[in-house]
Design a protein around this motif. Sequence first.
Motif, mmCIF file in Angstrom:
data_model
loop_
_atom_site.group_PDB
_atom_site.id
_atom_site.type_symbol
_atom_site.label_atom_id
_atom_site.label_comp_id
_atom_site.label_asym_id
_atom_site.label_seq_id
_atom_site.Cartn_x
_atom_site.Cartn_y
_atom_site.Cartn_z
ATOM 1 N N ASP A 125 0.857 -1.185 0.000
ATOM 2 C CA ASP A 125 0.000 0.000 0.000
ATOM 3 C C ASP A 125 0.898 1.240 0.000
ATOM 4 O O ASP A 125 1.831 1.336 0.787
ATOM 5 C CB ASP A 125 -0.892 -0.027 1.254
ATOM 6 C CG ASP A 125 -1.929 1.078 1.261
ATOM 7 O OD1 ASP A 125 -3.134 0.762 1.169
ATOM 8 O OD2 ASP A 125 -1.549 2.258 1.375
ATOM 9 N N LEU A 126 0.595 2.161 -0.909
ATOM 10 C CA LEU A 126 1.375 3.405 -0.963
ATOM 11 C C LEU A 126 1.167 4.188 0.327
ATOM 12 O O LEU A 126 0.065 4.203 0.871
ATOM 13 C CB LEU A 126 0.849 4.247 -2.110
ATOM 14 C CG LEU A 126 1.656 4.332 -3.376
ATOM 15 C CD1 LEU A 126 0.900 5.110 -4.421
ATOM 16 C CD2 LEU A 126 3.004 4.984 -3.127
ATOM 17 N N TYR A 145 0.592 7.504 2.339
ATOM 18 C CA TYR A 145 0.044 8.861 2.183
ATOM 19 C C TYR A 145 -0.355 9.173 0.740
ATOM 20 O O TYR A 145 -0.078 10.257 0.224
ATOM 21 C CB TYR A 145 1.060 9.908 2.666
ATOM 22 C CG TYR A 145 1.519 9.657 4.069
ATOM 23 C CD1 TYR A 145 0.601 9.586 5.109
ATOM 24 C CD2 TYR A 145 2.868 9.475 4.371
ATOM 25 C CE1 TYR A 145 1.015 9.345 6.405
ATOM 26 C CE2 TYR A 145 3.286 9.229 5.662
ATOM 27 C CZ TYR A 145 2.356 9.164 6.675
ATOM 28 O OH TYR A 145 2.763 8.924 7.956
ATOM 29 N N PHE A 146 -0.997 8.212 0.099
ATOM 30 C CA PHE A 146 -1.406 8.450 -1.292
ATOM 31 C C PHE A 146 -2.465 9.548 -1.386
ATOM 32 O O PHE A 146 -2.505 10.311 -2.347
ATOM 33 C CB PHE A 146 -1.910 7.142 -1.912
ATOM 34 C CG PHE A 146 -2.308 7.280 -3.346
ATOM 35 C CD1 PHE A 146 -1.447 7.837 -4.271
ATOM 36 C CD2 PHE A 146 -3.561 6.856 -3.777
ATOM 37 C CE1 PHE A 146 -1.809 7.978 -5.595
ATOM 38 C CE2 PHE A 146 -3.930 6.996 -5.100
ATOM 39 C CZ PHE A 146 -3.056 7.558 -6.004
ATOM 40 N N LYS A 147 -3.307 9.612 -0.350
ATOM 41 C CA LYS A 147 -4.342 10.664 -0.328
ATOM 42 C C LYS A 147 -3.684 12.020 -0.485
ATOM 43 O O LYS A 147 -4.195 12.890 -1.184
ATOM 44 C CB LYS A 147 -5.081 10.631 1.019
ATOM 45 C CG LYS A 147 -6.315 9.790 1.010
ATOM 46 C CD LYS A 147 -7.178 10.143 2.222
ATOM 47 C CE LYS A 147 -7.923 8.930 2.677
ATOM 48 N NZ LYS A 147 -7.379 8.317 3.891
ATOM 49 N N ASN A 171 -2.813 12.716 -4.050
ATOM 50 C CA ASN A 171 -4.022 13.124 -4.784
ATOM 51 C C ASN A 171 -4.408 14.555 -4.432
ATOM 52 O O ASN A 171 -4.746 15.357 -5.301
ATOM 53 C CB ASN A 171 -5.200 12.219 -4.409
ATOM 54 C CG ASN A 171 -5.323 11.023 -5.333
ATOM 55 O OD1 ASN A 171 -4.922 11.080 -6.487
ATOM 56 N ND2 ASN A 171 -5.877 9.937 -4.827
ATOM 57 N N HIS A 208 -5.968 14.295 -8.953
ATOM 58 C CA HIS A 208 -6.305 12.897 -9.168
ATOM 59 C C HIS A 208 -5.591 12.308 -10.385
ATOM 60 O O HIS A 208 -5.195 11.145 -10.386
ATOM 61 C CB HIS A 208 -7.821 12.811 -9.344
ATOM 62 C CG HIS A 208 -8.403 11.570 -8.808
ATOM 63 N ND1 HIS A 208 -8.697 10.503 -9.609
ATOM 64 C CD2 HIS A 208 -8.731 11.211 -7.548
ATOM 65 C CE1 HIS A 208 -9.193 9.538 -8.871
ATOM 66 N NE2 HIS A 208 -9.221 9.944 -7.607
ATOM 67 N N ASP A 236 -3.328 9.063 -10.628
ATOM 68 C CA ASP A 236 -3.473 7.924 -11.552
ATOM 69 C C ASP A 236 -2.125 7.559 -12.183
ATOM 70 O O ASP A 236 -1.795 6.380 -12.334
ATOM 71 C CB ASP A 236 -4.470 8.263 -12.669
ATOM 72 C CG ASP A 236 -5.907 8.151 -12.186
ATOM 73 O OD1 ASP A 236 -6.098 7.775 -11.011
ATOM 74 O OD2 ASP A 236 -6.818 8.447 -12.969
ATOM 75 N N ARG A 284 -3.735 -5.637 -8.684
ATOM 76 C CA ARG A 284 -4.194 -4.462 -7.933
ATOM 77 C C ARG A 284 -5.558 -4.789 -7.350
ATOM 78 O O ARG A 284 -6.453 -5.241 -8.064
ATOM 79 C CB ARG A 284 -4.293 -3.256 -8.859
ATOM 80 C CG ARG A 284 -4.769 -1.985 -8.147
ATOM 81 C CD ARG A 284 -4.938 -0.838 -9.143
ATOM 82 N NE ARG A 284 -5.460 0.348 -8.511
ATOM 83 C CZ ARG A 284 -6.276 1.217 -9.113
ATOM 84 N NH1 ARG A 284 -6.649 1.011 -10.366
ATOM 85 N NH2 ARG A 284 -6.706 2.279 -8.474
ATOM 86 N N GLY A 303 -7.836 1.089 -5.354
ATOM 87 C CA GLY A 303 -7.160 2.217 -4.711
ATOM 88 C C GLY A 303 -5.653 2.124 -4.882
ATOM 89 O O GLY A 303 -5.156 1.888 -5.982
ATOM 90 N N ASP A 304 -4.929 2.279 -3.782
ATOM 91 C CA ASP A 304 -3.457 2.188 -3.861
ATOM 92 C C ASP A 304 -2.975 0.871 -3.276
ATOM 93 O O ASP A 304 -1.873 0.782 -2.759
ATOM 94 C CB ASP A 304 -2.804 3.377 -3.149
ATOM 95 C CG ASP A 304 -3.212 3.473 -1.688
ATOM 96 O OD1 ASP A 304 -4.127 2.734 -1.277
ATOM 97 O OD2 ASP A 304 -2.622 4.266 -0.951
ATOM 98 N N LYS A 356 2.142 -0.030 8.730
ATOM 99 C CA LYS A 356 1.694 1.379 8.739
ATOM 100 C C LYS A 356 1.868 1.942 10.145
ATOM 101 O O LYS A 356 2.304 3.078 10.315
ATOM 102 C CB LYS A 356 0.229 1.475 8.312
ATOM 103 C CG LYS A 356 -0.023 1.097 6.861
ATOM 104 C CD LYS A 356 0.224 2.255 5.928
ATOM 105 C CE LYS A 356 -0.042 1.863 4.487
ATOM 106 N NZ LYS A 356 0.304 2.920 3.539
ATOM 107 N N ARG A 377 5.302 3.386 8.683
ATOM 108 C CA ARG A 377 5.265 3.242 7.224
ATOM 109 C C ARG A 377 6.652 3.004 6.631
ATOM 110 O O ARG A 377 7.622 2.961 7.356
ATOM 111 C CB ARG A 377 4.582 4.452 6.566
ATOM 112 C CG ARG A 377 3.109 4.552 6.965
ATOM 113 C CD ARG A 377 2.468 5.834 6.481
ATOM 114 N NE ARG A 377 1.020 5.817 6.680
ATOM 115 C CZ ARG A 377 0.434 5.985 7.850
ATOM 116 N NH1 ARG A 377 1.158 6.159 8.924
ATOM 117 N NH2 ARG A 377 -0.880 5.962 7.950
#
Length: 540
Positions: free
Chosen positions: A141-142, A144-146, A149, A154, A158, A180, A183-184, A254, A258
């Motif tokens: 899982d990436l 802090y992907f939020k 974005n 966005h 992507d 996948r 999400g991430d 996490k 992380r």
Amino acid sequence: MRVNRAMCRLLGVPADALVGAVQDAFGDSGDNAIEREYQQDLLAGRSDAVQYERRYRPKDGHTVWALVSATLLPANHEPQHFLIQVNDVTERKRAEEELAHLAHHDALTGVANRAMLSEQVERELAVARRRGSRLAVVFIDLDYFKHINDTYGHETGDVVLKELASRLAHSVRAIDIVGRLGGDEFVVVLSEVSDARDVIALTDKLRRECGRPLHVNGHEVRLAVSMGVSLFPDDAQDFRTLLRFADSALYQAKGEGRNNVQFYRPELTARMEMRVRLGAGLRTALERGELEMFYQPIVTLADGRPAAAEALLRWHHPELGLLLPDLFLPMLEESSMGEEIGAWTILESCRQAALWNADGGPGLRMGVNVTPAQFKSGRLVPVVEAALRATGLDAGRLCVEITEQSQLADTEQTRATLAALKTLGVLVAIDDFGTGYSSLGYISRLKPDELKVDKSLVTDVDTDAERAGLVVAALAMARSLRLLVVAEGVETEAEQAFLLAHGCDMAQGFLHARPIPAPQFEQWLVAAGRPKGAGGAPAH
Ligand SMILES: Nc1nc2c(ncn2[C@@H]2O[C@H](COP(=O)(O)OP(=O)(O)OP(=O)(O)O)[C@@H](O)[C@H]2O)c(=O)[nH]1
């Protein structure tokens, strides 16, 4: 054999080149064998007519899909002849293959989707079972992907996901599987690993590859991933359970800050169950009156007088007893109730502060913690404004405490939210200072009013030279930025004396009092307000 012109066109050769050669020179060898079996059926009288699909491979290298219908011509003479009708169905086949690809692959990144992934992994598991080999499920899982974005948009998000998928696909061996989940979240299944060391070498490579910065639309996007690993047959036998265990390990990764890899351990299942249980309980905790704010005093070092309180959330769990936020905060952040409970803590703390400050009270400031999710929701400012209005608390008596974590990124939105709080007249404190990565420049841009130095730096500050150096540096920095400094976790007179001698303004910690319910806090206030020698402030 005779062929018509259409068949010649289909294979791109003249009729005489075809005679005697269709099957051998232009056919797919596997399909040729199947075709011969159908023809045997006709010859043996097992069928009157047969239909099947097969491929031809003309000399130019492309593939023609054909729907073939064959019967035996009436047998007037030997040898017998087949009547073979060939329909070119290449277009239909291509469309079908495209649909099948779509059904099995993630549309954004092109790697296997969840359905395809489980199909492939089940196959690999069957092989591993037969051979007695080991296999690793890696949940990725990436981090802090939020934030990526939110900061870059966005579309950039992507691009990051596509790049990540491609890096994963290029970093694994041909026998491994990449998919996948949404999400991430990605899954890599490593086949034929001999032991955990093998897996560590492979996951380290994945982490290094995924962690390379990425350049998109003129931005350098920094990437990091967390990973959780479960092993077949050591941890579980089926893919579903392996995935669940890898997810527990990821959750652990996490939690460990992380950008690291964790292996599943059986005790993580118990933690996961607890997480689910707490998450479910949080939904009704507020309406059942199970939440309570506790308050911990903060005193001015120069005169020992009460200056402020920090409001701390407590949960009276019906079965587990009194719970501290460390245990349930992650669930609160994930829960749909997170925002509502966050708003309630602000309102409740303001109500209490207004009460204590009414009628010429002690002039206490109230520190309230806000979670990164609350801070980033965009609704923090209206919630604070509404709480101040509803309780009549003077804005200058409220101090919003924001933890010094990388989530509190140096973005336009962060600065705008802080500026809006300041416009309301509310104070802002950077909490847990010393645990994150804040630079002087970063702190000065955020323009807080207060720094709260983390307990990890304060404990033994009087005897530990390294910590002492850090605290003195933090105090000097705070002075240059004209910030007030609160030392957290002060437990001994010696620590407090050191802090006072080096210009720290306030102290919070067990030396003065633990976090306590409001009625006890009031008793503490009364005792602390008494002149020294008349009892002083009790340590709870
Ligand atoms: N750009 C883009 N974003 C997506 C897509 N699918 C989900 N997301 C976003 O991915 C984010 C998932 O974030 P999380 O993994 O929950 O949280 P995070 O910010 O990565 O934080 P941690 O995982 O805790 O480190 C959410 O903000 C989703 O809106 C997608 O196809 N494209």
